[in-house]
Design an enzyme around this catalytic site. Structure first.
Site, PDB file in Angstrom:
ATOM      1  CG  HIS A 103      -0.295  -0.210   2.520  1.00  0.00           C
ATOM      2  ND1 HIS A 103       0.069  -1.460   2.963  1.00  0.00           N
ATOM      3  CD2 HIS A 103       0.092   0.652   3.473  1.00  0.00           C
ATOM      4  CE1 HIS A 103       0.648  -1.354   4.145  1.00  0.00           C
ATOM      5  NE2 HIS A 103       0.688  -0.074   4.480  1.00  0.00           N
ATOM      6  CG  HIS A 105       0.943   5.303   4.037  1.00  0.00           C
ATOM      7  ND1 HIS A 105       0.183   5.208   5.171  1.00  0.00           N
ATOM      8  CD2 HIS A 105       1.701   4.170   4.000  1.00  0.00           C
ATOM      9  CE1 HIS A 105       0.473   4.074   5.810  1.00  0.00           C
ATOM     10  NE2 HIS A 105       1.399   3.425   5.118  1.00  0.00           N
TER      11      HIS A 105
HETATM   12  P1  DGP Z   1       2.161   0.292   7.326  1.00  0.00           P
HETATM   13  O1  DGP Z   1       2.064  -1.184   7.005  1.00  0.00           O
HETATM   14  O2  DGP Z   1       3.323   0.643   8.203  1.00  0.00           O
HETATM   15  O3  DGP Z   1       2.132   1.160   6.116  1.00  0.00           O
HETATM   16  O4  DGP Z   1       0.904   0.675   8.256  1.00  0.00           O
HETATM   17  C1  DGP Z   1      -0.393   0.201   8.012  1.00  0.00           C
HETATM   18  C2  DGP Z   1      -1.370   1.374   8.002  1.00  0.00           C
HETATM   19  O5  DGP Z   1      -2.668   0.822   7.859  1.00  0.00           O
HETATM   20  C3  DGP Z   1      -1.395   2.240   9.263  1.00  0.00           C
HETATM   21  O6  DGP Z   1      -1.293   3.602   8.842  1.00  0.00           O
HETATM   22  C4  DGP Z   1      -2.738   1.997   9.902  1.00  0.00           C
HETATM   23  C5  DGP Z   1      -3.569   1.450   8.768  1.00  0.00           C
HETATM   24  N1  DGP Z   1      -4.540   0.430   9.142  1.00  0.00           N
HETATM   25  C6  DGP Z   1      -4.334  -0.617   9.972  1.00  0.00           C
HETATM   26  N2  DGP Z   1      -5.437  -1.384  10.055  1.00  0.00           N
HETATM   27  C7  DGP Z   1      -6.363  -0.813   9.226  1.00  0.00           C
HETATM   28  C8  DGP Z   1      -7.700  -1.163   8.860  1.00  0.00           C
HETATM   29  O7  DGP Z   1      -8.291  -2.137   9.312  1.00  0.00           O
HETATM   30  N3  DGP Z   1      -8.304  -0.336   7.953  1.00  0.00           N
HETATM   31  C9  DGP Z   1      -7.704   0.773   7.445  1.00  0.00           C
HETATM   32  N4  DGP Z   1      -8.396   1.506   6.573  1.00  0.00           N
HETATM   33  N5  DGP Z   1      -6.447   1.124   7.767  1.00  0.00           N
HETATM   34  C10 DGP Z   1      -5.786   0.343   8.647  1.00  0.00           C
END
Ligand code: DGP
Length: 142
Positions: A103, A105
């Site tokens: 993903h 950001h």
């Molecule tokens: P990273 O793998 O370090 O890029 O972090 C994961 C990101 O995903 C963090 O910013 C929080 C977000 N996140 C975690 N769980 C969920 C979820 O269930 N739904 C959404 N929309 N975002 C989430």
């Protein structure tokens, strides 16, 4: 590197098993709001095809994800009156990755406003729903 885990939370969102605040979707990518935003409108852009991160994604899916990230960034500038956009993308635990489906950001920024720390607090559902509606409309109007 470990193999792709189809039970990661974003795979469940992609399969429709868990909800999300969607802002954009096409046949190869999905974009939805981060529920623990570092700034209002913080969006995650994912390829639909399984990929753990930058290290195993196909070149064409990666290019498409970045094309969608650009659409989201332009929409966010308009929808949130942003002054700039921060792009982040983490790979493996050592690189700061927590969820193991690639993903990108897209974080709208206001001049002089610091980002919150990563995953600091959950945003209220009403605020996320409102932001998703505004951002989806701005992306659609292109
Ligand atoms: P990273 O793998 O370090 O890029 O972090 C994961 C990101 O995903 C963090 O910013 C929080 C977000 N996140 C975690 N769980 C969920 C979820 O269930 N739904 C959404 N929309 N975002 C989430």
């Amino acid at each position: 590197m470990p193999s792709y885990d189809p039970n990661n939370i974003f795979a469940k969102i992609l399969r429709g098993e868990l909800p999300c605040y969607k802002v954009y979707e096409d046949d190869k990518a999905l974009a939805f709001l981060d529920i623990m935003p570092r700034a209002p409108g913080h969006t995650l852009v994912l390829p639909k095809a399984p990929a753990r991160n930058l290290l195993d994604v196909s070149a064409s899916d990666l290019a498409h994800v970045m094309t969608v990230a650009q659409k989201v960034a332009k929409g966010a500038m308009a929808a949130f009156g942003a002054d700039g956009i921060t792009i982040q993308q983490f790979n493996e635990g050592a690189g700061g990755q927590v969820v193991f489906h690639l993903h990108v950001h897209v974080i709208p920024r206001k001049a002089g406003a610091a980002m919150k720390p990563p995953a600091a607090e959950k945003e209220k559902p009403d605020a996320l729903a409102e932001q998703a509606k505004k951002l989806a409309a701005a992306i659609a109007s292109g």
